[in-house]
Design an enzyme around this catalytic site. Structure first.
Site, PDB file in Angstrom:
ATOM      1  N   PHE A   1      56.457  54.528  42.408  1.00  0.00           N
ATOM      2  CA  PHE A   1      56.768  53.455  41.465  1.00  0.00           C
ATOM      3  C   PHE A   1      56.855  53.962  40.023  1.00  0.00           C
ATOM      4  O   PHE A   1      57.782  53.622  39.294  1.00  0.00           O
ATOM      5  CB  PHE A   1      55.805  52.279  41.699  1.00  0.00           C
ATOM      6  CG  PHE A   1      54.920  51.900  40.562  1.00  0.00           C
ATOM      7  CD1 PHE A   1      55.386  51.070  39.557  1.00  0.00           C
ATOM      8  CD2 PHE A   1      53.608  52.340  40.516  1.00  0.00           C
ATOM      9  CE1 PHE A   1      54.557  50.700  38.509  1.00  0.00           C
ATOM     10  CE2 PHE A   1      52.782  51.975  39.484  1.00  0.00           C
ATOM     11  CZ  PHE A   1      53.254  51.153  38.472  1.00  0.00           C
ATOM     12  N   ILE A   2      55.955  54.852  39.623  1.00  0.00           N
ATOM     13  CA  ILE A   2      56.039  55.382  38.250  1.00  0.00           C
ATOM     14  C   ILE A   2      57.138  56.451  38.185  1.00  0.00           C
ATOM     15  O   ILE A   2      57.957  56.463  37.265  1.00  0.00           O
ATOM     16  CB  ILE A   2      54.684  55.987  37.794  1.00  0.00           C
ATOM     17  CG1 ILE A   2      53.551  54.972  37.951  1.00  0.00           C
ATOM     18  CG2 ILE A   2      54.781  56.469  36.342  1.00  0.00           C
ATOM     19  CD1 ILE A   2      52.149  55.531  37.671  1.00  0.00           C
TER      20      ILE A   2
ATOM     21  N   SER B   1      44.419  56.057  44.575  1.00  0.00           N
ATOM     22  CA  SER B   1      43.420  55.103  45.072  1.00  0.00           C
ATOM     23  C   SER B   1      42.015  55.687  45.230  1.00  0.00           C
ATOM     24  O   SER B   1      41.789  56.635  45.991  1.00  0.00           O
ATOM     25  CB  SER B   1      43.852  54.478  46.402  1.00  0.00           C
ATOM     26  OG  SER B   1      42.791  53.715  46.945  1.00  0.00           O
TER      27      SER B   1
ATOM     28  N   TYR C   1      38.604  60.829  44.395  1.00  0.00           N
ATOM     29  CA  TYR C   1      39.886  60.744  43.675  1.00  0.00           C
ATOM     30  C   TYR C   1      39.725  61.202  42.222  1.00  0.00           C
ATOM     31  O   TYR C   1      40.526  61.984  41.698  1.00  0.00           O
ATOM     32  CB  TYR C   1      40.417  59.311  43.741  1.00  0.00           C
ATOM     33  CG  TYR C   1      41.609  59.055  42.865  1.00  0.00           C
ATOM     34  CD1 TYR C   1      42.871  59.514  43.220  1.00  0.00           C
ATOM     35  CD2 TYR C   1      41.476  58.363  41.657  1.00  0.00           C
ATOM     36  CE1 TYR C   1      43.976  59.296  42.401  1.00  0.00           C
ATOM     37  CE2 TYR C   1      42.565  58.137  40.837  1.00  0.00           C
ATOM     38  CZ  TYR C   1      43.811  58.596  41.207  1.00  0.00           C
ATOM     39  OH  TYR C   1      44.896  58.382  40.397  1.00  0.00           O
TER      40      TYR C   1
ATOM     41  N   LYS D   1      41.563  64.472  40.490  1.00  0.00           N
ATOM     42  CA  LYS D   1      42.459  64.363  39.337  1.00  0.00           C
ATOM     43  C   LYS D   1      41.936  65.187  38.159  1.00  0.00           C
ATOM     44  O   LYS D   1      42.703  65.786  37.404  1.00  0.00           O
ATOM     45  CB  LYS D   1      42.614  62.891  38.949  1.00  0.00           C
ATOM     46  CG  LYS D   1      43.569  62.142  39.841  1.00  0.00           C
ATOM     47  CD  LYS D   1      44.932  62.746  39.630  1.00  0.00           C
ATOM     48  CE  LYS D   1      46.059  62.078  40.267  1.00  0.00           C
ATOM     49  NZ  LYS D   1      47.346  62.685  39.902  1.00  0.00           N
TER      50      LYS D   1
ATOM     51  N   VAL E   1      48.273  51.850  35.560  1.00  0.00           N
ATOM     52  CA  VAL E   1      49.687  51.565  35.317  1.00  0.00           C
ATOM     53  C   VAL E   1      50.155  50.468  36.282  1.00  0.00           C
ATOM     54  O   VAL E   1      49.787  50.465  37.460  1.00  0.00           O
ATOM     55  CB  VAL E   1      50.527  52.844  35.520  1.00  0.00           C
ATOM     56  CG1 VAL E   1      51.977  52.591  35.174  1.00  0.00           C
ATOM     57  CG2 VAL E   1      49.957  53.992  34.684  1.00  0.00           C
TER      58      VAL E   1
HETATM   59  C1  UD2 Z   1      42.005  53.984  39.185  1.00  0.00           C
HETATM   60  C2  UD2 Z   1      42.172  54.507  37.753  1.00  0.00           C
HETATM   61  C3  UD2 Z   1      43.654  54.433  37.349  1.00  0.00           C
HETATM   62  C4  UD2 Z   1      44.541  55.140  38.382  1.00  0.00           C
HETATM   63  C5  UD2 Z   1      44.287  54.501  39.741  1.00  0.00           C
HETATM   64  C6  UD2 Z   1      45.123  55.109  40.851  1.00  0.00           C
HETATM   65  C7  UD2 Z   1      40.057  53.807  36.728  1.00  0.00           C
HETATM   66  C8  UD2 Z   1      39.388  52.991  35.685  1.00  0.00           C
HETATM   67  N1  UD2 Z   1      41.388  53.695  36.837  1.00  0.00           N
HETATM   68  O1  UD2 Z   1      42.341  52.626  39.164  1.00  0.00           O
HETATM   69  O2  UD2 Z   1      43.821  55.026  36.070  1.00  0.00           O
HETATM   70  O3  UD2 Z   1      44.304  56.519  38.385  1.00  0.00           O
HETATM   71  O4  UD2 Z   1      42.884  54.654  40.074  1.00  0.00           O
HETATM   72  O5  UD2 Z   1      44.797  54.511  42.072  1.00  0.00           O
HETATM   73  O6  UD2 Z   1      39.401  54.564  37.422  1.00  0.00           O
HETATM   74  N2  UD2 Z   1      40.472  45.003  42.919  1.00  0.00           N
HETATM   75  C9  UD2 Z   1      40.214  43.701  43.341  1.00  0.00           C
HETATM   76  N3  UD2 Z   1      40.958  43.194  44.357  1.00  0.00           N
HETATM   77  C10 UD2 Z   1      41.927  43.913  45.002  1.00  0.00           C
HETATM   78  C11 UD2 Z   1      42.181  45.243  44.568  1.00  0.00           C
HETATM   79  C12 UD2 Z   1      41.427  45.756  43.529  1.00  0.00           C
HETATM   80  O7  UD2 Z   1      39.343  43.019  42.802  1.00  0.00           O
HETATM   81  O8  UD2 Z   1      42.558  43.384  45.932  1.00  0.00           O
HETATM   82  C13 UD2 Z   1      39.694  45.540  41.788  1.00  0.00           C
HETATM   83  C14 UD2 Z   1      39.035  46.879  42.030  1.00  0.00           C
HETATM   84  O9  UD2 Z   1      37.780  46.741  42.665  1.00  0.00           O
HETATM   85  C15 UD2 Z   1      38.929  47.386  40.586  1.00  0.00           C
HETATM   86  C16 UD2 Z   1      40.167  46.799  39.886  1.00  0.00           C
HETATM   87  O10 UD2 Z   1      40.607  45.738  40.717  1.00  0.00           O
HETATM   88  O11 UD2 Z   1      37.759  46.888  39.958  1.00  0.00           O
HETATM   89  C17 UD2 Z   1      41.298  47.798  39.733  1.00  0.00           C
HETATM   90  O12 UD2 Z   1      41.497  48.439  40.997  1.00  0.00           O
HETATM   91  P1  UD2 Z   1      42.785  49.314  41.300  1.00  0.00           P
HETATM   92  O13 UD2 Z   1      42.654  49.828  42.686  1.00  0.00           O
HETATM   93  O14 UD2 Z   1      44.010  48.590  40.913  1.00  0.00           O
HETATM   94  O15 UD2 Z   1      42.667  50.496  40.249  1.00  0.00           O
HETATM   95  P2  UD2 Z   1      41.431  51.439  39.768  1.00  0.00           P
HETATM   96  O16 UD2 Z   1      40.762  50.794  38.621  1.00  0.00           O
HETATM   97  O17 UD2 Z   1      40.640  51.907  40.919  1.00  0.00           O
END
Ligand code: UD2
Length: 313
Positions: free
Chosen positions: A12-13, A81, A144, A148, A174
């Site tokens: 996607f990016i 993820s 992860y 990275k 993103v």
């Molecule tokens: C991490 C990194 C981001 C990128 C990404 C790649 C951080 C702060 N960010 O994103 O920069 O590298 O990994 O995957 O580490 N959530 C819900 N419900 C859902 C799905 C997710 O509540 O159905 C929550 C999840 O628990 C988290 C937030 O949403 O608190 C963001 O989750 P994400 O998987 O979109 O991204 P994140 O923050 O792990």
């Protein structure tokens, strides 16, 4: 072979970056993608401008001839993820750590001009202070995040030991068009988009008060381009965020307001390895790279929602 190569260019990016590069009129773009999370459909209307190689970055012998002599390699290929890296640590390590080493090695041996590496804000982990500044000590909380971060260290050492010109950008959550919402490991905004379009209830992990610096994909792509051309930045790492932060509760309520619906979310247990709050200090990226993010969260959500409505996810 073209002067520009994008690993993960069908993602996607990556596919947004390919479009941006093609608009510059730089000739064909070489894309390296194993199609694990990428889709050829992401490149649909720009397919003629792309030299697509279905190759895995874990296969050194396959990628080495493709990158040889390139001007710029954008290394975006990864298994993203946090939860996926906890449930399936081996493939995530192989791609994000070993695959990334292969890319740097191939670029170094192949005399590539510059490598822009997609690092991750997850490297910071939980910090006492916000926003997060590049000088803070990393505190990765998941495989992860470690993988990275290792990529960043390799980028820096390939510069200092092998003279490969590298720049790392720590991407901050993103989001935007073409982010695939169909996997349990999908980014939260893509999952929210699907829920709002299909009128289903999303599950928020935890209390929804965790916050992220959600960054619209076009702002990140623009910064990738700037990082590929900036002077005096070899071997360095920069935050690639918007500079703001919003809680998941705020994002869901903004999205439902834009759509004109009232769907209360469900709340589940907090997710393992989750960072609580994330926000980028953008000072260094603004100063050294000319970073100038243009999209507010609301504007980015509106554009993204318009795309999901049209493409029917
Ligand atoms: C991490 C990194 C981001 C990128 C990404 C790649 C951080 C702060 N960010 O994103 O920069 O590298 O990994 O995957 O580490 N959530 C819900 N419900 C859902 C799905 C997710 O509540 O159905 C929550 C999840 O628990 C988290 C937030 O949403 O608190 C963001 O989750 P994400 O998987 O979109 O991204 P994140 O923050 O792990």
């Amino acid at each position: 072979m073209s002067g520009y190569i994008v690993t993960g260019g069908a993602g996607f990016i990556g596919s947004m970056l390919v479009r941006r590069l093609l608009r510059e009129g730089v000739g064909k773009i070489t894309v390296i993608d194993n199609m694990l999370t990428g889709h050829e459909e992401n490149l649909a209307e720009v397919r003629d401008g792309v030299d697509l190689h279905r190759v895995d970055i874990c296969d050194y012998d396959a990628i080495a001839p493709l990158v040889r002599g390139a001007g710029t390699v954008f290394h975006l290929a990864a298994i993203p993820s946090v939860p996926r890296s906890i449930r399936e640590p081996v493939p995530s390590h192989e791609v994000n750590a070993d695959g990334t080493f292969n890319v740097f090695r191939a670029c170094s041996e192949g005399g590539v001009g510059r490598v822009v590496y997609a690092a991750s804000s997850s490297a910071y982990g939980d910090t006492e202070v916000l926003p997060k500044v590049e000088t803070m000590a990393p505190r990765p909380k998941s495989p992860y995040a470690v993988q990275k971060l290792l990529g960043e260290y390799y980028a820096s050492v390939f510069y200092s030991c092998f003279n490969l010109d590298t720049v790392c950008l720590r991407f901050f959550n993103v989001y935007g068009p073409r982010q695939d919402p169909t996997s349990p490991y999908s980014g939260v905004i893509s999952i929210f988009m699907r829920s709002v379009v299909e009128r289903t209830t999303p599950t928020i992990h935890g209390d929804g008060e965790q916050s992220r610096d959600f960054t619209y994909v076009e702002d990140v792509v623009e910064l990738c381009l700037k990082a590929s051309r900036a002077k005096g930045v070899a071997g360095k790492m920069y935050n690639a965020g918007n500079g703001n932060r919003y809680t998941l509760n705020q994002v869901w309520s903004t999205l439902t307001r834009i759509e004109g619906v009232d769907i209360p979310p469900k709340y589940g247990p907090p997710r393992e390895g989750d960072v609580r709050d994330s926000q980028a200090d953008t000072t260094a990226a603004v100063r050294d790279l000319g970073h100038a993010p243009r999209f507010s969260l609301e504007e980015g959500l509106r554009r993204t929602l318009a795309w999901y409505r049209e493409h029917g996810h």
